[in-house]
Design a protein around this motif. Structure first.
Motif, PDB file in Angstrom:
ATOM      1  N   LEU B 265      51.991  35.670  25.492  1.00 29.70           N
ATOM      2  CA  LEU B 265      53.194  36.048  26.222  1.00 29.70           C
ATOM      3  C   LEU B 265      54.437  35.600  25.477  1.00 29.70           C
ATOM      4  N   ASP B 266      54.323  34.441  24.833  1.00 26.82           N
ATOM      5  CA  ASP B 266      55.494  33.895  24.182  1.00 26.82           C
ATOM      6  C   ASP B 266      55.558  34.327  22.730  1.00 26.82           C
ATOM      7  N   LEU B 267      54.508  34.003  21.989  1.00 22.73           N
ATOM      8  CA  LEU B 267      54.544  34.311  20.569  1.00 22.73           C
ATOM      9  C   LEU B 267      54.421  35.814  20.320  1.00 22.73           C
ATOM     10  N   LEU B 268      53.585  36.459  21.089  1.00 23.80           N
ATOM     11  CA  LEU B 268      53.436  37.897  20.940  1.00 23.80           C
ATOM     12  C   LEU B 268      53.892  38.560  22.233  1.00 23.80           C
ATOM     13  N   ARG B 269      54.407  39.748  22.132  1.00 28.29           N
ATOM     14  CA  ARG B 269      54.726  40.467  23.352  1.00 28.29           C
ATOM     15  C   ARG B 269      53.511  41.301  23.730  1.00 28.29           C
ATOM     16  N   PRO B 270      53.156  41.316  24.991  1.00 28.62           N
ATOM     17  CA  PRO B 270      51.977  42.109  25.373  1.00 28.62           C
ATOM     18  C   PRO B 270      52.306  43.581  25.480  1.00 28.62           C
ATOM     19  N   ASP B 271      52.274  44.283  24.364  1.00 26.93           N
ATOM     20  CA  ASP B 271      52.557  45.706  24.471  1.00 26.93           C
ATOM     21  C   ASP B 271      51.335  46.567  24.183  1.00 26.93           C
ATOM     22  N   LEU B 272      50.165  45.962  24.100  1.00 28.68           N
ATOM     23  CA  LEU B 272      48.946  46.745  23.976  1.00 28.68           C
ATOM     24  C   LEU B 272      48.247  46.761  25.326  1.00 28.68           C
ATOM     25  N   MET B 273      48.107  47.933  25.907  1.00 26.67           N
ATOM     26  CA  MET B 273      47.501  48.058  27.239  1.00 26.67           C
ATOM     27  C   MET B 273      46.096  47.483  27.282  1.00 26.67           C
ATOM     28  N   GLY B 274      45.363  47.709  26.192  1.00 30.63           N
ATOM     29  CA  GLY B 274      43.964  47.281  26.189  1.00 30.63           C
ATOM     30  C   GLY B 274      43.798  45.797  26.396  1.00 30.63           C
ATOM     31  N   THR B 275      44.701  45.006  25.802  1.00 32.57           N
ATOM     32  CA  THR B 275      44.565  43.553  25.962  1.00 32.57           C
ATOM     33  C   THR B 275      44.686  43.171  27.430  1.00 32.57           C
ATOM     34  N   GLY B 276      45.616  43.813  28.104  1.00 28.86           N
ATOM     35  CA  GLY B 276      45.771  43.522  29.529  1.00 28.86           C
ATOM     36  C   GLY B 276      44.537  43.892  30.319  1.00 28.86           C
ATOM     37  N   VAL B 277      43.948  45.040  29.967  1.00 27.20           N
ATOM     38  CA  VAL B 277      42.755  45.473  30.709  1.00 27.20           C
ATOM     39  C   VAL B 277      41.620  44.481  30.510  1.00 27.20           C
ATOM     40  N   VAL B 278      41.449  44.045  29.253  1.00 27.57           N
ATOM     41  CA  VAL B 278      40.383  43.059  28.988  1.00 27.57           C
ATOM     42  C   VAL B 278      40.619  41.792  29.801  1.00 27.57           C
ATOM     43  N   THR B 279      41.872  41.332  29.790  1.00 33.03           N
ATOM     44  CA  THR B 279      42.193  40.117  30.544  1.00 33.03           C
ATOM     45  C   THR B 279      41.875  40.286  32.021  1.00 33.03           C
ATOM     46  N   LEU B 280      42.319  41.418  32.553  1.00 36.86           N
ATOM     47  CA  LEU B 280      42.112  41.669  33.982  1.00 36.86           C
ATOM     48  C   LEU B 280      40.627  41.685  34.331  1.00 36.86           C
ATOM     49  N   ILE B 281      39.859  42.411  33.526  1.00 39.37           N
ATOM     50  CA  ILE B 281      38.429  42.544  33.840  1.00 39.37           C
ATOM     51  C   ILE B 281      37.714  41.213  33.702  1.00 39.37           C
ATOM     52  N   VAL B 282      38.003  40.494  32.609  1.00 37.66           N
ATOM     53  CA  VAL B 282      37.343  39.195  32.440  1.00 37.66           C
ATOM     54  C   VAL B 282      37.705  38.273  33.587  1.00 37.66           C
ATOM     55  N   GLY B 283      38.974  38.312  34.006  1.00 39.21           N
ATOM     56  CA  GLY B 283      39.400  37.471  35.121  1.00 39.21           C
ATOM     57  C   GLY B 283      38.642  37.784  36.396  1.00 39.21           C
ATOM     58  N   THR B 284      38.529  39.090  36.702  1.00 39.79           N
ATOM     59  CA  THR B 284      37.852  39.456  37.946  1.00 39.79           C
ATOM     60  C   THR B 284      36.388  39.041  37.914  1.00 39.79           C
ATOM     61  N   ILE B 285      35.740  39.307  36.803  1.00 41.97           N
ATOM     62  CA  ILE B 285      34.315  38.952  36.729  1.00 41.97           C
ATOM     63  C   ILE B 285      34.139  37.443  36.853  1.00 41.97           C
ATOM     64  N   SER B 286      35.004  36.677  36.181  1.00 42.50           N
ATOM     65  CA  SER B 286      34.906  35.218  36.315  1.00 42.50           C
ATOM     66  C   SER B 286      35.063  34.808  37.760  1.00 42.50           C
ATOM     67  N   ALA B 287      36.061  35.410  38.426  1.00 46.48           N
ATOM     68  CA  ALA B 287      36.298  35.030  39.820  1.00 46.48           C
ATOM     69  C   ALA B 287      35.065  35.297  40.656  1.00 46.48           C
ATOM     70  N   PHE B 288      34.482  36.490  40.511  1.00 42.99           N
ATOM     71  CA  PHE B 288      33.348  36.842  41.350  1.00 42.99           C
ATOM     72  C   PHE B 288      32.133  35.973  41.056  1.00 42.99           C
ATOM     73  N   VAL B 289      31.817  35.831  39.771  1.00 42.87           N
ATOM     74  CA  VAL B 289      30.650  35.024  39.415  1.00 42.87           C
ATOM     75  C   VAL B 289      30.843  33.582  39.874  1.00 42.87           C
ATOM     76  N   GLY B 290      32.080  33.079  39.677  1.00 38.04           N
ATOM     77  CA  GLY B 290      32.356  31.701  40.072  1.00 38.04           C
ATOM     78  C   GLY B 290      32.117  31.465  41.546  1.00 38.04           C
ATOM     79  N   ILE B 291      32.665  32.332  42.369  1.00 39.49           N
ATOM     80  CA  ILE B 291      32.554  32.056  43.806  1.00 39.49           C
ATOM     81  C   ILE B 291      31.141  32.319  44.302  1.00 39.49           C
ATOM     82  N   LEU B 292      30.443  33.245  43.658  1.00 34.73           N
ATOM     83  CA  LEU B 292      29.072  33.510  44.102  1.00 34.73           C
ATOM     84  C   LEU B 292      28.205  32.276  43.913  1.00 34.73           C
ATOM     85  N   TYR B 293      28.330  31.661  42.748  1.00 34.85           N
ATOM     86  CA  TYR B 293      27.534  30.468  42.528  1.00 34.85           C
ATOM     87  C   TYR B 293      28.043  29.288  43.341  1.00 34.85           C
ATOM     88  N   ALA B 294      29.344  29.277  43.624  1.00 36.77           N
ATOM     89  CA  ALA B 294      29.868  28.192  44.468  1.00 36.77           C
ATOM     90  C   ALA B 294      29.286  28.278  45.864  1.00 36.77           C
TER      91      ALA B 294
END
Lengths: 261, 713, 532
Positions: B265-294
């Motif tokens: 966010l600081d050093l690079l500007r997020p202007d590639l859509m794909g990076t955001g999509v990867v971040t979003l998807i990884v975040g959601t999967i982490s959230a779901f897997v995390g709470i399921l095991y919790a």
């Protein structure tokens, strides 16, 4: 897939007219014996035939303690001078005042006269918890019939609850066996005030043919305080309804000298 | 330059603490750690707060580096935010340690604990204020090592050693990837300090951008506990001491997010859509897997560890949404999403620290962390129960606590995807929104289970039945964190402007105007607000009571257009007031209605059994069993035993069933990785046959290769 | 049957004496054997198709008399015309240790446990004595209320139950707990306690605990006149009052060799089948209610109430109390009343069949019953199950066929049988039996002779005999011994529910909690019949 809605509607209305009008359908009640005056020596033979001592002589009359009648019909069949039997089902009455009744968990402000109805707030919204203290199954079955379309206690605002915590009335059947004693006491203690106890059936009133013994009490009145009683073995559903209506303040008691109505 | 002073004071205190810790007696060390740690944390808070609120970043040069450039440190608003959180978590944790560390008195050296503690504190702060690649990596390594040593503090237990080792190994792998990312940037910029990297960031080719993103995201993602590299986290937390667990979840995981945010966010500007999509998807999967095991975990600290994965996943999902909106050219929406992500991270630090301290207190007093053996603690430890309850309510995102505001904002930000044009992105957003909603529902289940099974009902073990309340030195920090969590939830209208101020220097527009407009008084000049928007609210009667209700209390999103300007509105502040009023009125009415009645207390109704034994009550396993059954395809527990012992054909005397849970990520990632590594290592092992002549030949061949190669260089 | 016509071949292993006594219109063969021969002899009998009925413990003046009752399910050359075989073991009173027959007769489990609790006898080899009739958390050890020394009319004031008693759990799994159901549980239900060990969804092990409703009927009957004990026999289980009253009356008639007039015997058949019809309709109502199919439950309830009213109008009591008596019936009925009652029962059957057709088409209802609560044929055989439950699992045993009483030998009827042993099979058996009952009722009416309904002279003991009927829930046995005075000195009831509850846990395990009430309803067993 069967069409239950249609078949249900086609059944029509089966509900009894009681309590607005008397229900005289045959088979709806076994009836109770009527007392009468003694006519010489034969009358006493009938009194001796009763196995539970429900028949007593009082001077010139035969009186009946309905709490002990177990419907053995010996006073009606096979006797030389049988007692007359009459139908009817309005048999409920207030329990006797507490002479030696145990007061389990009753605080001072809860003291009440037996049979005192719960109050107008409960007249059309009464919640009943049923406890089986050792009954033979017939009384319990009759209580179960209360939910069938013929009697339908819901139309009167009476409901059967799953927990005594939400109950106004504790309906007890059975002679109060020793091993159910704790459960019965706990059920009573778990009820919030105001609460009433309805003892249903000869076993609950006097131990029936089972009590008193080392395993059965002589009526659940010796375990928890009883407010109203419904005699019979088993009392028909209409009699149980009468008992509930009594506690809800919507029905008069059976008057002693008239016998069963 | 208050920040500089505060930072200097801080380092001095840390050094002092470490030195004194070495010389003080073992029994005195906890108190020493508490006092000096608290003081250092205060210094850190002052530094961070000043940087965050006063908006005066400072930068300083330190010593020159041998490879060129100088060692730079600096504190801008983003760093200030992280430093403030660090201080806010270290403060109660230090005080808590005074009582908690007594349990290690005779077994382990508390002196080394103190030294490592201050070392960790100092290195974390140093990471946050580092402004060039070299110092960043150096302090990052220091932080990794000290945190490993502290996590592995009870080194005598076999499983602790293995868990710590895995943490170190995976951590080093992540560091390597992150280092590569930074070095790639540095080689493109030709210098090592962050300002040069930032300047060069705009001119990188897309392939370079992708490599930097992937390396930094997954590298820092290891530290943040994101799928697929979170295997170390559920193993590390249960073995660490409770105060270290609080720090691990409350502070160290945040450093992973700090790394991601700083680089992308600081050093690079997020202007590639794909990076955001990867971040979003990884975040959601982490959230779901995390709470399921919790939800299906019974060890309190293990459950909280999985829950940390979940929360970091939510933060990452918010970041991903922000990246996507930035790339799609919707800066206002991006600001909202990023503010939501940072808000959630802040909240998580506070309430997760609270929950870990609570779990540590329970472990300290009841002797066990297993929810199946706790119970009834609300009677014996009422304050701990209260604070744990507040923590649970916060993490389950129940109104009006902090988790609600941030999770609600995150979900609302995801819903704004409706304003994007690309259908594919919208589908991704929709699916991730569904995933996060499911996560939120499972979170409620998980923490109802945690609180109810741990604190309510009957005590399921003797020790739990005899637990006593914790000492004040352990209760006070939990109380402070609980109050903070409540405040963070009740005044989002102050938190949001602060956070959006933290993001402003990174080039993002203010989200404040979009989210927290002061519109009650129409006379005030609403910068950037269309008049019909304000009028709409006034038509709803928003100005009623404007003289009594102070300033801003509503969090509102408006599109600024003429038609349907308002999209959503929420106010925890006013909601709390209304809630309190309603409760008060209800209480008054009830008191009047029932003032004649007396309360009779009876035992719970249990069907009339003669005695209700604790083994007749629901256990945590039973409570979460439906979740286990529904998600069995994902959870795939391994059956260890399923036998029956009978005596005389029809009489069973024992039925034994036991299952071992296997983690999804372990199955796919860790086992695959170890298998591959084993294969490769086995292949290389063929070289080690023990023949000296062959080894000499290796040396000769290597020499030859270098001689030849040097000719070409 | 003359004793000389017996062709029963006594096994060679037997060294004790053999008595052949008349038993009603059949005979009873009593084999006196040593304690050590019990297992061998019972295995010999089992192999020849004899079925174990029950254990009757009697305390004589100086000896214990243990009576193991068997009857043959098929007629073989060895069984001859003997209908009953009793193995007798006798020991001096001071010796209270006996060998357990649990290895050869698994169904004797509860009989031995009951004898241990009530008489204080110890059966060596039985792995699980104790805490059966008298709960260990309410009574101390050594009470033995069935012993003659124990006075039934004095309450036991000194109670010292074990303060450390806990229910025995056998499931070892992380997070396993034992969910208690009862004794007071939801709705209008009998008092019984079930402990379901589980880890959350499925029941891993179900442990029932009965005798909360124990009224010690067998004890309080001792010393009473037979007609008073008849009241107990009718009222210990009110919903099959006539069947049990009839069994007791038949026992008395066997002791006194009383001849029951033919009209009474036919009427007895009619009334018994009427009771079976009403009982089964009640069970169908319970099954529909447990699966929450409310309209069907209401329709079945309507049919049950109509049958109750029919019984009440015909006999004066809705549950047929006060009808059976030694020597016949207590009252006669007018033919017109009987015809209209039978016609009405036919009409009720027609509506029951309509209900059945609709039920079979309701897949959501069948889903809850099919493959739920399974008892396999092997388990049914091993535990010696009786009644509709056994017939649903492929064990078609019916006393009306194998040991006919009243006029059953003269009527044509089917004994329905299914093989799956699940809830749906039990429902089908109930519906089929209701149909067959109506058939028998109309057959009985059509052949009803005239004459008295009660024998004129009724002799009464001393002696001992077994009376039996096929009660609605299965085979019921009443053993009565009268002393010289003519009072009852020992009364033993072996009700069908006692045998069938034993196997209930097999059906309840490995199913979810939500299936438990449905499995209970599809079994339809009576707790009060078991508890006596």
């Amino acid at each position: 897939m069967a069409n239950w809605v249609f078949s249900g509607l086609r059944m029509g209305v089966k509900t009894t007219r009681y309590p607005r009008r008397a229900d005289e359908t045959p088979g709806v009640t076994p009836g109770l014996p009527l007392g009468r005056s003694l006519t010489g020596g034969e009358g006493r033979e009938v009194v001796a035939r009763c196995p539970t001592g429900a028949l007593m002589t009082d001077g010139d009359n035969i009186t009946i303690d309905y709490r002990r009648c177990v419907h053995c019909f010996r006073c009606a069949r096979g006797a030389s001078d049988p007692l007359p039997w009459q139908g009817g089902y309005q048999w409920a009455r207030a329990a006797a005042p507490p002479a030696q009744r145990r007061q389990v968990g009753v605080a001072a402000e809860e003291e009440r006269t037996p049979g005192q109805p719960l109050g107008t707030a409960f007249a059309r919204s009464l919640h009943v918890r049923v406890v089986d203290a050792g009954d033979c199954g017939a009384c319990l079955r009759e209580v179960k019939q209360l939910s069938n379309p013929y009697y339908n206690l819901h139309r009167l605002g009476f409901f059967i609850t799953p927990t005594p915590r939400q109950a106004d009335v504790l309906l007890v059947v059975g002679p109060g066996t020793d091993q159910m004693r704790t459960a019965l006491e706990k059920a009573y203690a778990a009820m919030p005030t105001p609460r009433r106890v309805l003892a249903v059936g000869a076993c609950a009133l006097s131990g029936g043919v089972f009590g008193p013994s080392f395993m059965c009490s002589d009526g659940i009145g010796s375990i928890i305080p009883v407010d109203a009683e419904v005699p019979g073995n088993p009392p028909p559903p209409l009699a149980i309804l009468h008992g509930l209506l009594l506690l809800a303040g919507r029905a008069g008691e059976r008057r002693e000298e008239e016998g069963p109505t | 330059m208050t920040e500089a002073t505060a930072v200097a004071v801080f380092f001095v205190l840390c050094g002092l603490g470490a030195l004194l810790g070495l010389v003080t007696k073992q029994e005195r060390n906890p108190v020493l750690l508490a006092l000096i740690g608290a003081a250092a944390a205060l210094a850190a808070c002052v530094a961070g707060a000043h940087a965050l609120f006063a908006a005066q970043p400072f930068a300083a040069h330190l010593w020159p580096l041998p490879t060129g450039g100088t060692l730079r440190i600096g504190l801008d608003r983003l760093s200030g935010l992280f430093l403030l959180i660090v201080g806010a978590v270290f403060l109660p944790t230090s005080v808590f340690s005074a009582g908690y560390l007594r349990r290690y008195l005779s077994h382990y050296s508390l002196r080394s604990f103190t030294v490592l503690y201050f070392g960790l504190f100092a290195s974390i702060t140093a990471v946050i204020i580092a402004r060039d690649v070299f110092s960043f990596l150096l302090t990052w390594e220091l932080m990794s090592i000290t945190s490993y040593l502290l996590v592995n503090f009870e080194y005598e237990r076999e499983q602790n050693v293995r868990a710590g080792y895995l943490m170190l190994a995976m951590g080093e792998g992540g560091t390597l990837a992150a280092a590569l990312a930074l070095l790639l940037l540095a080689s493109a910029a030709g210098a090592l300090d962050f300002s040069a990297l930032k300047a060069a960031g705009g001119s990188l080719s897309p392939e370079m951008r992708w490599s930097v993103f992937l390396l930094s995201f997954f590298g820092f993602g290891v530290k943040a506990g994101l799928v697929p590299f979170n295997s170390w986290l559920p193993r590390a937390h249960p073995v660490a001491p409770a105060n270290i667990s609080a720090l691990l979840s409350g502070v160290i995981l945040n450093l992973g997010i700090y790394g991601i945010v700083r680089v992308n966010l600081d050093l690079l500007r997020p202007d590639l859509m794909g990076t955001g999509v990867v971040t979003l998807i990884v975040g959601t999967i982490s959230a779901f897997v995390g709470i399921l095991y919790a939800t299906t975990e019974n060890d309190t600290k293990g459950m909280l560890a999985h829950s940390s994965i979940e929360n970091m996943g939510i933060v990452t999902a918010g970041l991903g949404a922000g990246f996507i909106f930035t790339a799609a050219g919707r800066p206002a929406l991006a600001a909202i999403a990023l503010v939501a992500a940072l808000y959630h991270m802040t909240n998580h630090s506070i309430y997760k620290a609270l929950l870990f301290l609570g779990a540590g207190t329970v472990d300290y007093r009841a002797g066990t962390r297993d929810l199946d053996r706790l119970g009834g603690l609300i009677h014996r430890m009422p304050w701990t129960a209260l604070f744990f309850l507040i923590g649970s309510l916060s993490i389950a995102a129940i109104y009006p606590f902090s988790g609600f505001a941030s999770e609600w904002l995150t979900l609302q930000a995801l819903l704004r995807s409706a304003e994007l044009s690309s259908t594919g992105i919208k589908i991704v957003f929709a699916l991730c929104g569904v995933g996060l909603a499911l996560t939120a529902a499972l979170a409620v289940t998980c923490f109802v289970k945690a609180f109810a099974m741990g604190f309510l009902g009957l005590a399921r073990s003797e020790q739990a039945g005899e637990a006593a309340e914790a000492p004040a030195s352990m209760l006070a920090p939990m109380g402070a964190l609980a109050v903070t969590s409540f405040i963070l939830g009740v005044v989002p209208t102050f938190v949001i402007p602060t956070l959006s101020g933290a993001l402003a220097p990174l080039g993002n527009p203010q989200a404040t105007a979009a989210l927290v407009p002061p519109f009650f008084a129409q006379e005030t000049d609403h910068a950037g607000l269309p008049a019909d928007f304000a009028a709409e609210f006034h038509d709803l009667g928003a100005q009623v009571g404007e003289r009594i209700i102070p300033g801003r209390g509503l969090v509102v999103l408006h599109r600024g257009g003429a038609a349907n300007p308002v999209v959503f509105a929420m106010s925890t502040s006013y909601g709390v007031v209304v809630l309190v009023l309603l409760l008060l009125i209800t209480w008054l009415v009830l008191a009047r209605v029932s003032h004649r009645r007396r309360i009779r207390r009876e035992v719970p109704w249990a069907g009339g059994v003669r005695q209700l034994f604790p083994e007749m009550t629901y256990t945590a396993t039973g409570f979460s069993n439906p979740v286990r059954v529904v998600f069995d395809a994902i959870l795939r527990p391994r059956t260890v035993e399923d036998t029956e012992e009978t005596v005389s054909a029809h009489f069973r005397v024992a039925i034994k069933r036991s299952e071992e849970p296997t983690h999804l990520v372990d199955r796919f990632v860790l086992e695959g990785l170890t298998r591959t590594l084993n294969v490769v290592a086995a292949w290389f092992a063929r070289m080690h046959h023990g023949r000296v002549n062959a080894y000499v030949a290796y040396v000769l061949v290597t020499l030859l290769v270098f001689l030849v190669a040097s000719a070409f260089v | 049957m003359q004793a000389s016509a017996i062709t029963f071949r006594v096994p060679e292993q037997l060294s004790g004496r053999v008595d052949v006594l008349p038993e009603g219109d059949r005979s009873r063969c009593e084999l006196h054997c040593e304690a050590g021969q019990l297992q061998e002899l019972s295995r010999w009998l089992r192999r020849r198709g004899f079925v174990f009925v029950g254990l009757i413990v009697e305390q004589e003046a100086e000896r214990w008399l243990l009576r193991y009752v068997f009857y043959p399910t098929q007629r073989t050359p060895e069984s001859g015309d003997s209908s009953w075989v009793h193995l007798l073991i006798s020991q001096p009173l001071a010796q209270t240790r006996f060998a357990s027959a649990i290895e050869t007769i698994p169904g004797i489990d509860w009989h031995e446990r009951e004898a241990e609790d009530l008489f204080g006898l110890v059966f060596e080899g039985h792995p699980k004595l104790g805490d059966f009739v008298l709960h260990d958390d309410a009574w101390q050890e050594g009470v033995a209320p069935m012993r003659k020394e124990f006075d039934a009319h004095t309450a036991v004031s000194h109670r010292a139950p074990d303060p450390h008693w806990r229910p025995k759990r056998i499931v070892h799994a992380a997070g396993a707990f034992a969910m208690p159901i009862g004794p007071v549980y939801t709705g209008v239900a009998e008092s019984a306690h079930f402990l379901l060990e589980t880890v959350g969804e499925d029941v891993i092990r179900a442990l029932p605990r009965f005798y909360y409703k124990h009224r010690a009927v067998e004890k309080i009957a001792e010393g009473r006149w037979p007609e008073d004990v008849l009241l107990l026999a009718e009222r210990f289980n009110g919903i099959s009052a006539f069947a049990h009253g009839l069994a007791f009356a038949q026992a008395l008639e066997a002791i006194g060799e009383t001849e029951v007039p033919p009209r009474a015997r036919t009427l007895r058949t009619l009334l018994a089948e009427l009771e079976r019809l009403r009982h089964h309709v009640g069970l169908i109502h319970d099954i529909c209610e447990s699966t929450a199919l409310t309209v069907a439950a209401s329709q079945a309830a309507i049919l049950e109430e109509e049958l109750l009213r029919l019984c009440g109008a015909l006999t004066g009591h809705r549950y047929l109390f006060g009808l059976a008596t030694c020597g016949g019936l207590t009252r006669d009925f007018r033919d017109a009343d009987l015809s209209s009652a039978v016609a009405r029962s036919g009409e009720i059957l027609r509506r029951l069949t309509e209900l059945e057709i609709k039920l079979i088409k309701t897949s959501s209802f069948l889903d809850r019953l099919e493959e739920v609560g399974i008892i396999t044929a092997k388990e049914a055989q091993a535990y010696g199950l009786v009644g509709p439950i056994a017939r649903a699992s492929g064990v078609a045993r019916d006393l009306r066929r194998v040991q006919p009483y009243a006029t059953y030998a003269q009527h044509t009827f089917e004994v329905p049988q299914e093989s799956e042993g699940d809830g749906y099979a039990r429902l089908r058996v109930l519906l089929a039996e209701a149909r067959e009952s109506t058939r028998i009722i109309s057959q009985a009416l059509s052949v009803l002779p005239g004459g008295p309904v009660r024998a004129e002279s009724i002799a009464c003991g001393p002696g001992a005999a077994l009376g039996w009927t096929e009660a609605p829930l299965g085979a019921a046995f009443h053993w009565v011994r009268l002393n010289e005075e003519g009072r009852v000195s020992r009364y033993r009831i072996i009700p069908p529910s006692f045998v069938n509850w034993h196997a209930f846990y097999l059906a309840a395990e490995a199913f979810a909690f939500q299936d438990f009430p449905i499995i209970l309803a599809s079994f339809g067993l009576s707790v009060t019949e078991n508890d006596r």
